[in-house]
Design a protein around this motif. Structure first.
Motif, mmCIF file in Angstrom:
data_model
loop_
_atom_site.group_PDB
_atom_site.id
_atom_site.type_symbol
_atom_site.label_atom_id
_atom_site.label_comp_id
_atom_site.label_asym_id
_atom_site.label_seq_id
_atom_site.Cartn_x
_atom_site.Cartn_y
_atom_site.Cartn_z
ATOM 1 N N LYS A 55 -4.913 11.427 -5.345
ATOM 2 C CA LYS A 55 -5.220 11.094 -3.957
ATOM 3 C C LYS A 55 -6.080 9.836 -3.986
ATOM 4 O O LYS A 55 -6.961 9.710 -4.842
ATOM 5 N N VAL A 56 -5.802 8.895 -3.076
ATOM 6 C CA VAL A 56 -6.489 7.604 -3.133
ATOM 7 C C VAL A 56 -7.217 7.304 -1.830
ATOM 8 O O VAL A 56 -6.632 7.390 -0.744
ATOM 9 N N VAL A 57 -8.493 6.962 -1.955
ATOM 10 C CA VAL A 57 -9.241 6.392 -0.832
ATOM 11 C C VAL A 57 -9.561 4.952 -1.199
ATOM 12 O O VAL A 57 -10.063 4.691 -2.293
ATOM 13 N N ALA A 58 -9.265 4.027 -0.295
ATOM 14 C CA ALA A 58 -9.520 2.616 -0.572
ATOM 15 C C ALA A 58 -10.616 2.099 0.343
ATOM 16 O O ALA A 58 -10.798 2.601 1.452
ATOM 17 N N GLY A 64 10.942 3.688 -6.972
ATOM 18 C CA GLY A 64 10.495 3.198 -5.665
ATOM 19 C C GLY A 64 9.048 3.527 -5.360
ATOM 20 O O GLY A 64 8.598 3.413 -4.225
ATOM 21 N N LYS A 65 8.290 3.964 -6.380
ATOM 22 C CA LYS A 65 6.891 4.344 -6.143
ATOM 23 C C LYS A 65 5.961 3.143 -6.123
ATOM 24 O O LYS A 65 4.866 3.193 -5.570
ATOM 25 N N VAL A 66 6.363 2.078 -6.790
ATOM 26 C CA VAL A 66 5.541 0.874 -6.857
ATOM 27 C C VAL A 66 6.421 -0.324 -6.532
ATOM 28 O O VAL A 66 7.528 -0.445 -7.062
ATOM 29 N N THR A 67 5.945 -1.160 -5.641
ATOM 30 C CA THR A 67 6.689 -2.390 -5.357
ATOM 31 C C THR A 67 5.768 -3.571 -5.613
ATOM 32 O O THR A 67 4.650 -3.615 -5.134
ATOM 33 N N GLY A 68 6.261 -4.499 -6.418
ATOM 34 C CA GLY A 68 5.521 -5.731 -6.603
ATOM 35 C C GLY A 68 5.976 -6.680 -5.501
ATOM 36 O O GLY A 68 6.979 -7.374 -5.627
ATOM 37 N N GLU A 69 5.251 -6.664 -4.389
ATOM 38 C CA GLU A 69 5.681 -7.469 -3.234
ATOM 39 C C GLU A 69 5.689 -8.944 -3.617
ATOM 40 O O GLU A 69 4.784 -9.414 -4.298
ATOM 41 N N GLU A 70 6.751 -9.674 -3.194
ATOM 42 C CA GLU A 70 6.914 -11.079 -3.578
ATOM 43 C C GLU A 70 7.290 -11.936 -2.379
ATOM 44 O O GLU A 70 8.030 -11.506 -1.498
ATOM 45 N N THR A 71 6.802 -13.164 -2.371
ATOM 46 C CA THR A 71 7.296 -14.191 -1.448
ATOM 47 C C THR A 71 7.902 -15.282 -2.321
ATOM 48 O O THR A 71 7.218 -15.800 -3.204
ATOM 49 N N VAL A 72 9.178 -15.592 -2.121
ATOM 50 C CA VAL A 72 9.896 -16.454 -3.056
ATOM 51 C C VAL A 72 10.317 -17.770 -2.384
ATOM 52 O O VAL A 72 10.915 -17.760 -1.301
ATOM 53 N N ARG A 73 9.992 -18.899 -2.992
ATOM 54 C CA ARG A 73 10.515 -20.216 -2.595
ATOM 55 C C ARG A 73 11.501 -20.669 -3.673
ATOM 56 O O ARG A 73 11.407 -20.196 -4.812
ATOM 57 N N GLU A 74 12.391 -21.600 -3.346
ATOM 58 C CA GLU A 74 13.403 -21.994 -4.332
ATOM 59 C C GLU A 74 13.335 -23.474 -4.686
ATOM 60 O O GLU A 74 13.230 -24.327 -3.791
ATOM 61 N N GLY A 92 0.096 2.926 0.422
ATOM 62 C CA GLY A 92 0.008 4.304 -0.064
ATOM 63 C C GLY A 92 -1.348 4.970 -0.044
ATOM 64 O O GLY A 92 -1.444 6.173 -0.306
ATOM 65 N N ALA A 93 -2.430 4.233 0.272
ATOM 66 C CA ALA A 93 -3.744 4.879 0.274
ATOM 67 C C ALA A 93 -3.765 6.021 1.290
ATOM 68 O O ALA A 93 -3.315 5.861 2.427
ATOM 69 N N ASP A 94 -4.268 7.192 0.862
ATOM 70 C CA ASP A 94 -4.340 8.344 1.764
ATOM 71 C C ASP A 94 -5.391 8.137 2.843
ATOM 72 O O ASP A 94 -5.289 8.655 3.940
ATOM 73 N N GLY A 95 -6.421 7.397 2.496
ATOM 74 C CA GLY A 95 -7.455 7.069 3.467
ATOM 75 C C GLY A 95 -7.990 5.691 3.134
ATOM 76 O O GLY A 95 -7.910 5.248 1.981
ATOM 77 N N ALA A 97 -2.253 4.669 -8.910
ATOM 78 C CA ALA A 97 -2.937 5.963 -8.798
ATOM 79 C C ALA A 97 -2.068 6.956 -8.026
ATOM 80 O O ALA A 97 -1.981 8.135 -8.384
ATOM 81 N N LYS A 98 -1.426 6.473 -6.964
ATOM 82 C CA LYS A 98 -0.504 7.355 -6.237
ATOM 83 C C LYS A 98 0.652 7.787 -7.139
ATOM 84 O O LYS A 98 1.032 8.957 -7.162
ATOM 85 N N ALA A 99 1.184 6.842 -7.914
ATOM 86 C CA ALA A 99 2.298 7.167 -8.820
ATOM 87 C C ALA A 99 1.864 8.177 -9.881
ATOM 88 O O ALA A 99 2.673 8.964 -10.372
#
Lengths: 331, 331
Positions: free
Chosen positions: A171-174, A296-306, A189-192, A165-167
């Motif tokens: 305006k975003v309220v969560a 850089g507007k959206v990041t798919g946050e990841e935690t990676v194990r190998e 990124g939530a504005d509020g 929604a930000k991208a």
């Protein structure tokens, strides 16, 4: 050829432990006509998998004991006897928990790794992200400059919705439950953001956070959130009600909105949807998403194990809060 | 030039009688620049007018005493000093209860009497018919062969909706209160009709009358009808919620639907609307309606009285059930 896979040795009662899993080497057949040999590169672990380890039938069958388990996976075709896929193609499948497999090509979904990293298809570019996209783009029809309220903002669909929604220039309220989740919503990124557990007037709190009414509401919750949404939506407001059916099992115990007349009074539009009915938007989604990620507007946050051997620990880590964003295992 | 008009002599307490009305002759000015002189040919009497005879301000001002009253009227321009209207044009206005008036041309709506009889614009071709049309055509998007449930089927909007839906090739189930109204719904084309006062399971009765679920629901009622609609709608069903706000004043006393989760489970779409927001459909409406009327598929049922002096009796007759369909006075 040999393949290695993780098998379940017993159905755990209570918390599963490393002893419930076993790494086994199995023989793979040569690919037959129309088949491909795929080497998995990324495997997904997800909380829902716990349900399939219970030994009881829920909405899908339990995993077998001492047999192959299922899970999201992306891999590379290394041998092909199919017209539809060639060596070097990347595919998405449910053939996870293993490093390689042989399959009919038609059961696999080819993915485009030139615009998104392959592991994104297990997270933000998968059904979760697609659900957020369909809700905002088609059901709500979100326009630049509008204000949207996203409920369950720290959840999988909710956190994708906030970023998308930000991208899209909104305006975003969560809303979310608890201070940590509220802070997470703001960090992406939530504005509020409002802690719904810490207010006794949700509509008023959302209105304050939004600086007025909202144009749209992304519904992931039910109950008291409905009542507040019908209250805080502006005239011609829209509600997208997301098809996460399992959350609604105890809906009868929730408060029921007593202000449905607002639907008429404010010419509101409410639409329930299930992402599978809107897969025609997939191409557009992947294109928008790749643009947003590159910017850089959206990041798919990841935690990676190998390594395949880390699969059980990665899975068990989900229940200890060891991941931020999507938990993945790289092979 | 002289004009005759009906004036109110006192605000009636309880039932109005002939004594509350007076036929008066007044002087008309000559039309000035941009003005026209109109001779009314058809006048409307409507139940809502009783509210304006109460002497109290409701959502509009009360009628003045010993002055001109308002009401729907269609008439013919007999003298014009305007570029916008010429002699012989037909116009619709709220300058009823009188046989002639002088007005600025820009306040009048020109009507096309080549495709519909002029008095139709006071009934089925007026806002009532337009409301039914917008609800079916744009909000519901009714398709041939679908089944639609029309609530308050014997009412103004409901009876128009039944006829229009049939003309669009749909199957129609109507609900109404009482055997007479149910029979009326059938007489104007409803394939099935249910007396909601005579059933203790509205959803089941509608389902039986429809021979299964319904694709769409035209909401004019509120309360228990909502619950039944969410129950009886098929997947991807649509609800048009009609903006007859005054009916919703006591909504808080009505039963509240406890099955909103069906919106998600069945991917339902619900939209409230107010006809004034959709006037861009007017041309298409008049064209469709004239075709349907010429083909005998839709009849704007009328009860006609003759002469200005009959206005009070025509009006009082509304409350004695003397009309079938729209009550009109022809001058």
């Amino acid at each position: 050829m040999k393949s290695r896979q993780i098998q379940l040795t017993a159905y755990p009662k209570g918390e599963p432990g490393p002893d419930h899993f076993n790494l086994v080497e199995v023989d793979l057949p040569k690919p037959g006509d129309g088949q491909v040999l795929v080497a998995n590169r990324w495997l997904s672990v997800d909380p829902y998998m716990r349900g399939r380890m219970s030994g009881m039938r829920t909405y899908v069958d339990p995993f077998p004991l001492n047999g192959p388990m299922e899970g999201g996976a992306v891999g590379e075709v290394i041998e092909s006897r199919s017209d539809q896929l060639k060596k070097g193609d990347w595919v998405q499948s449910m053939n996870g928990w293993r490093d390689a497999y042989v399959s009919d090509a038609k059961g696999l979904q080819k993915i485009d790794t030139s615009i998104l990293p392959p592991q994104a298809y297990l997270g933000i570019a998968g059904l979760t992200g697609m659900t957020a996209y369909v809700g905002l783009k088609r059901i709500i029809g979100l326009k630049e400059g509008e204000t949207v309220w996203v409920s369950a903002g720290a959840g999988a669909v909710g956190s994708a919705s906030i970023q998308f929604a930000k991208a899209m220039g909104a305006k975003v309220v969560a809303t979310a439950g608890g201070a940590d989740k509220v802070n997470y919503c703001k960090s992406i990124g939530a504005d509020g953001a409002v802690d719904y557990k810490a207010t006794d007037n949700l509509a008023k709190s959302v209105r304050e956070a939004a600086g007025g009414g909202v144009d749209a509401y992304f519904e992931n919750v039910g109950g008291s959130h409905w009542t507040a949404a019908l209250e805080v939506l502006k005239p011609k407001g829209r509600i997208a009600a997301c098809g996460m059916i399992q959350r609604y099992n105890d809906a009868s115990a929730q408060p029921i909105p007593d202000n449905l007349t607002n639907i008429v009074a404010k010419s509101l539009k409410i639409e329930g949807f299930i992402v599978i009915d809107h897969m025609d938007l997939l191409g557009e989604f992947i294109q928008d998403l790749s643009g947003w990620m590159m910017a850089g507007k959206v990041t798919g946050e990841e935690t990676v194990r190998e390594g395949l051997g880390e699969m059980p620990n990665a899975f068990l880590g989900l229940f200890k809060g060891e991941n931020l964003g999507k938990m993945l295992v790289k092979l």
